[in-house]
Design a protein around this motif. Structure first.
Motif, PDB file in Angstrom:
ATOM      1  N   ARG A 141      64.624  65.438  76.959  1.00  0.00           N
ATOM      2  CA  ARG A 141      64.553  64.122  76.337  1.00  0.00           C
ATOM      3  C   ARG A 141      63.435  63.295  76.954  1.00  0.00           C
ATOM      4  O   ARG A 141      62.668  62.633  76.240  1.00  0.00           O
ATOM      5  N   VAL A 142      63.304  63.344  78.270  1.00  0.00           N
ATOM      6  CA  VAL A 142      62.241  62.593  78.959  1.00  0.00           C
ATOM      7  C   VAL A 142      60.879  63.144  78.552  1.00  0.00           C
ATOM      8  O   VAL A 142      59.938  62.368  78.275  1.00  0.00           O
ATOM      9  N   GLN A 143      60.746  64.476  78.468  1.00  0.00           N
ATOM     10  CA  GLN A 143      59.475  65.071  78.062  1.00  0.00           C
ATOM     11  C   GLN A 143      59.126  64.707  76.624  1.00  0.00           C
ATOM     12  O   GLN A 143      57.973  64.393  76.313  1.00  0.00           O
ATOM     13  N   THR A 144      60.131  64.743  75.754  1.00  0.00           N
ATOM     14  CA  THR A 144      59.895  64.400  74.357  1.00  0.00           C
ATOM     15  C   THR A 144      59.506  62.927  74.222  1.00  0.00           C
ATOM     16  O   THR A 144      58.581  62.588  73.471  1.00  0.00           O
ATOM     17  N   ALA A 145      60.194  62.067  74.942  1.00  0.00           N
ATOM     18  CA  ALA A 145      59.867  60.637  74.898  1.00  0.00           C
ATOM     19  C   ALA A 145      58.452  60.399  75.412  1.00  0.00           C
ATOM     20  O   ALA A 145      57.693  59.584  74.846  1.00  0.00           O
ATOM     21  N   GLY A 146      58.037  61.100  76.447  1.00  0.00           N
ATOM     22  CA  GLY A 146      56.676  60.968  76.964  1.00  0.00           C
ATOM     23  C   GLY A 146      55.646  61.434  75.959  1.00  0.00           C
ATOM     24  O   GLY A 146      54.590  60.790  75.777  1.00  0.00           O
ATOM     25  N   SER A 147      55.918  62.545  75.268  1.00  0.00           N
ATOM     26  CA  SER A 147      54.987  63.048  74.250  1.00  0.00           C
ATOM     27  C   SER A 147      54.874  62.078  73.088  1.00  0.00           C
ATOM     28  O   SER A 147      53.784  61.835  72.564  1.00  0.00           O
ATOM     29  N   ILE A 148      56.012  61.514  72.673  1.00  0.00           N
ATOM     30  CA  ILE A 148      55.982  60.542  71.571  1.00  0.00           C
ATOM     31  C   ILE A 148      55.213  59.296  71.986  1.00  0.00           C
ATOM     32  O   ILE A 148      54.422  58.753  71.195  1.00  0.00           O
ATOM     33  N   ASN A 149      55.393  58.843  73.208  1.00  0.00           N
ATOM     34  CA  ASN A 149      54.646  57.675  73.696  1.00  0.00           C
ATOM     35  C   ASN A 149      53.145  57.953  73.713  1.00  0.00           C
ATOM     36  O   ASN A 149      52.343  57.060  73.409  1.00  0.00           O
ATOM     37  N   LEU A 150      52.730  59.149  74.057  1.00  0.00           N
ATOM     38  CA  LEU A 150      51.308  59.497  74.033  1.00  0.00           C
ATOM     39  C   LEU A 150      50.770  59.524  72.608  1.00  0.00           C
ATOM     40  O   LEU A 150      49.650  59.082  72.341  1.00  0.00           O
ATOM     41  N   LEU A 151      51.588  60.078  71.676  1.00  0.00           N
ATOM     42  CA  LEU A 151      51.144  60.138  70.284  1.00  0.00           C
ATOM     43  C   LEU A 151      51.021  58.760  69.654  1.00  0.00           C
ATOM     44  O   LEU A 151      50.183  58.543  68.782  1.00  0.00           O
ATOM     45  N   VAL A 152      51.839  57.840  70.077  1.00  0.00           N
ATOM     46  CA  VAL A 152      51.799  56.488  69.517  1.00  0.00           C
ATOM     47  C   VAL A 152      50.453  55.823  69.806  1.00  0.00           C
ATOM     48  O   VAL A 152      49.927  55.072  68.987  1.00  0.00           O
ATOM     49  N   HIS A 153      49.849  56.133  70.934  1.00  0.00           N
ATOM     50  CA  HIS A 153      48.603  55.494  71.337  1.00  0.00           C
ATOM     51  C   HIS A 153      47.368  56.249  70.879  1.00  0.00           C
ATOM     52  O   HIS A 153      46.265  55.958  71.324  1.00  0.00           O
ATOM     53  N   THR A 154      47.509  57.224  70.009  1.00  0.00           N
ATOM     54  CA  THR A 154      46.356  57.972  69.510  1.00  0.00           C
ATOM     55  C   THR A 154      46.069  57.578  68.077  1.00  0.00           C
ATOM     56  O   THR A 154      46.844  56.881  67.421  1.00  0.00           O
ATOM     57  N   GLN A 155      44.930  58.045  67.589  1.00  0.00           N
ATOM     58  CA  GLN A 155      44.547  57.769  66.203  1.00  0.00           C
ATOM     59  C   GLN A 155      45.316  58.657  65.234  1.00  0.00           C
ATOM     60  O   GLN A 155      45.239  58.453  64.021  1.00  0.00           O
ATOM     61  N   LEU A 156      46.019  59.604  65.703  1.00  0.00           N
ATOM     62  CA  LEU A 156      46.782  60.521  64.860  1.00  0.00           C
ATOM     63  C   LEU A 156      47.843  59.790  64.050  1.00  0.00           C
ATOM     64  O   LEU A 156      48.171  60.184  62.937  1.00  0.00           O
ATOM     65  N   VAL A 157      48.330  58.672  64.581  1.00  0.00           N
ATOM     66  CA  VAL A 157      49.378  57.919  63.897  1.00  0.00           C
ATOM     67  C   VAL A 157      48.844  57.315  62.608  1.00  0.00           C
ATOM     68  O   VAL A 157      49.526  57.276  61.581  1.00  0.00           O
ATOM     69  N   THR A 158      47.600  56.858  62.636  1.00  0.00           N
ATOM     70  CA  THR A 158      47.026  56.186  61.460  1.00  0.00           C
ATOM     71  C   THR A 158      46.200  57.129  60.599  1.00  0.00           C
ATOM     72  O   THR A 158      45.716  56.716  59.540  1.00  0.00           O
ATOM     73  N   ALA A 159      46.023  58.372  60.971  1.00  0.00           N
ATOM     74  CA  ALA A 159      45.198  59.314  60.205  1.00  0.00           C
ATOM     75  C   ALA A 159      45.902  59.715  58.923  1.00  0.00           C
ATOM     76  O   ALA A 159      47.122  59.840  58.865  1.00  0.00           O
ATOM     77  N   ARG A 160      45.058  59.927  57.864  1.00  0.00           N
ATOM     78  CA  ARG A 160      45.612  60.369  56.577  1.00  0.00           C
ATOM     79  C   ARG A 160      45.603  61.896  56.467  1.00  0.00           C
ATOM     80  O   ARG A 160      46.351  62.455  55.677  1.00  0.00           O
ATOM     81  N   ASN A 161      44.717  62.562  57.209  1.00  0.00           N
ATOM     82  CA  ASN A 161      44.678  64.020  57.236  1.00  0.00           C
ATOM     83  C   ASN A 161      44.231  64.483  58.596  1.00  0.00           C
ATOM     84  O   ASN A 161      43.848  63.676  59.447  1.00  0.00           O
ATOM     85  N   LEU A 162      44.188  65.795  58.831  1.00  0.00           N
ATOM     86  CA  LEU A 162      43.862  66.352  60.140  1.00  0.00           C
ATOM     87  C   LEU A 162      42.419  66.876  60.214  1.00  0.00           C
ATOM     88  O   LEU A 162      42.087  67.612  61.123  1.00  0.00           O
ATOM     89  N   LYS A 163      41.529  66.464  59.303  1.00  0.00           N
ATOM     90  CA  LYS A 163      40.165  67.003  59.275  1.00  0.00           C
ATOM     91  C   LYS A 163      39.365  66.614  60.510  1.00  0.00           C
ATOM     92  O   LYS A 163      38.563  67.383  61.004  1.00  0.00           O
ATOM     93  N   GLY A 164      39.566  65.475  61.046  1.00  0.00           N
ATOM     94  CA  GLY A 164      38.778  65.033  62.192  1.00  0.00           C
ATOM     95  C   GLY A 164      39.363  65.443  63.531  1.00  0.00           C
ATOM     96  O   GLY A 164      38.752  65.201  64.580  1.00  0.00           O
TER      97      GLY A 164
END
Length: 108
Positions: A82-105
């Motif tokens: 749970r701690v590892q998953t929460a840490g991974s989710i926190n890292l993903l929140v601060h990336t541009q992946l959250v707002t991306a429409r596709n994975l091309k970049g």
């Protein structure tokens, strides 16, 4: 040696047979052997029952300990995941992946 005749229920019988049927006597070694077998059997049954009770108690105690150990390990593992998953989710929140429409970049 002549056997005396007697009547049992209206029938004539040999007195030796009538005495044997009415009052049986066995030799001493038969009594001793029977007593030895009975005591051995009783001791074996008592010892078997005692061992069964002790083994059942030991197995129940060991299974409780194993269950508690597995339970603690599982809880610890789930907390770590749970701690590892929460840490991974926190890292993903601060990336541009959250707002991306596709994975091309993004490199895969």
């Amino acid at each position: 040696m002549q056997a005396a005749q007697s009547t049992v229920h209206g029938r004539e019988t040999d007195s030796r047979k009538a005495g044997w049927l009415q009052h049986k006597h066995f030799p001493l070694h038969i009594h001793i052997a029977t007593l030895f077998i009975a005591l051995t059997l009783a001791f074996g049954l008592a010892l078997g029952w005692f061992n069964y009770q002790n083994n059942a108690q030991i197995l129940l105690s060991a299974s409780r300990q194993a269950f508690e150990q597995i339970n603690q390990e599982l809880i610890s593992d789930l907390r770590t995941k749970r701690v590892q998953t929460a840490g991974s989710i926190n890292l993903l929140v601060h990336t541009q992946l959250v707002t991306a429409r596709n994975l091309k970049g993004f490199p895969c």
